[in-house]
Design a protein around this motif. Structure first.
Motif, PDB file in Angstrom:
ATOM      1  N   GLU A 119       0.653  -1.056  -0.162  1.00  0.00           N
ATOM      2  CA  GLU A 119      -0.061   0.169   0.093  1.00  0.00           C
ATOM      3  C   GLU A 119       0.780   1.308  -0.007  1.00  0.00           C
ATOM      4  O   GLU A 119       0.423   2.143  -0.526  1.00  0.00           O
ATOM      5  N   HIS A 121       3.171   1.530  -1.928  1.00  0.00           N
ATOM      6  CA  HIS A 121       3.580   1.735  -3.222  1.00  0.00           C
ATOM      7  C   HIS A 121       2.260   2.011  -3.922  1.00  0.00           C
ATOM      8  O   HIS A 121       2.208   1.891  -5.423  1.00  0.00           O
ATOM      9  N   ARG A 122       1.188   2.389  -3.397  1.00  0.00           N
ATOM     10  CA  ARG A 122      -0.158   2.639  -3.752  1.00  0.00           C
ATOM     11  C   ARG A 122      -0.644   1.459  -4.374  1.00  0.00           C
ATOM     12  O   ARG A 122      -1.538   1.608  -5.631  1.00  0.00           O
ATOM     13  N   ALA A 147       3.896   6.632  -7.754  1.00  0.00           N
ATOM     14  CA  ALA A 147       3.592   5.649  -6.484  1.00  0.00           C
ATOM     15  C   ALA A 147       4.854   5.336  -5.734  1.00  0.00           C
ATOM     16  O   ALA A 147       4.751   4.871  -4.675  1.00  0.00           O
ATOM     17  N   ASN A 150       5.469   7.874  -1.848  1.00  0.00           N
ATOM     18  CA  ASN A 150       5.227   7.330  -0.871  1.00  0.00           C
ATOM     19  C   ASN A 150       6.155   6.348  -0.210  1.00  0.00           C
ATOM     20  O   ASN A 150       6.426   6.325   1.157  1.00  0.00           O
TER      21      ASN A 150
END
Length: 153
Positions: A119, A121-122, A147, A150
């Motif tokens: 998550e 890394h989206r 991505a 984050n």
């Protein structure tokens, strides 16, 4: 060597000790994408650890990677006992280790860590399992360079 080949080599002795075959099925189109390599190794390491812990001797665990619809999909599929339907809803909860079916006990953090890192890394994680039919965990990472922002923080 690719990251996947390095991970396969790093896990070879543990799989050999368990009598489980580790098969790599990573297409060249998935060999390169932007991600935090250390966290990606941790994700795959946790998935392989879970799989070898539950896979019966003589079975195969497959580590796969492919590019599909703007995503890199990394999957680990084992031929273990599977996860009962009533347990599937809580497999990503922290500190919940389900049953003693594995060869080694654990803290119940493995899949929660995997979910959190993916998550970052989206991406997202899906799990498909039926009792007696094995388990497939797939981690989907967007190929969008934003991505990674984050994941590095």
């Amino acid at each position: 060597k690719s990251l996947f080949e390095n991970i396969q080599q790093a896990n070879a002795s543990r799989f050999a000790e368990a009598g489980v075959i580790l098969k790599l099925n990573a297409g060249m189109d998935a060999a390169r994408f932007r991600a935090d390599a250390q966290r990606l190794r941790q994700v795959i390491g946790n998935l392989l650890s879970n799989s070898v812990n539950h896979a019966p001797e003589g079975s195969t665990v497959t580590l796969s990677a492919r590019r599909e619809s703007g995503q890199i999909i990394i999957g680990v599929h084992d031929q273990g006992p599977g996860i009962p339907a009533d347990v599937l809803n809580s497999v990503f909860d922290r500190f919940i280790a389900h049953g003693a079916s594995g060869k080694r006990g654990g803290t119940g953090l493995g899949l929660a860590i995997v979910k959190g890192l993916v998550e970052l890394h989206r991406g997202n994680v899906t799990i498909q399992s039926k009792s007696g039919e094995g388990t497939l965990v797939e981690c989907r990472f967007p190929t969008d360079p934003m991505a990674l922002q984050n994941a590095a923080e």
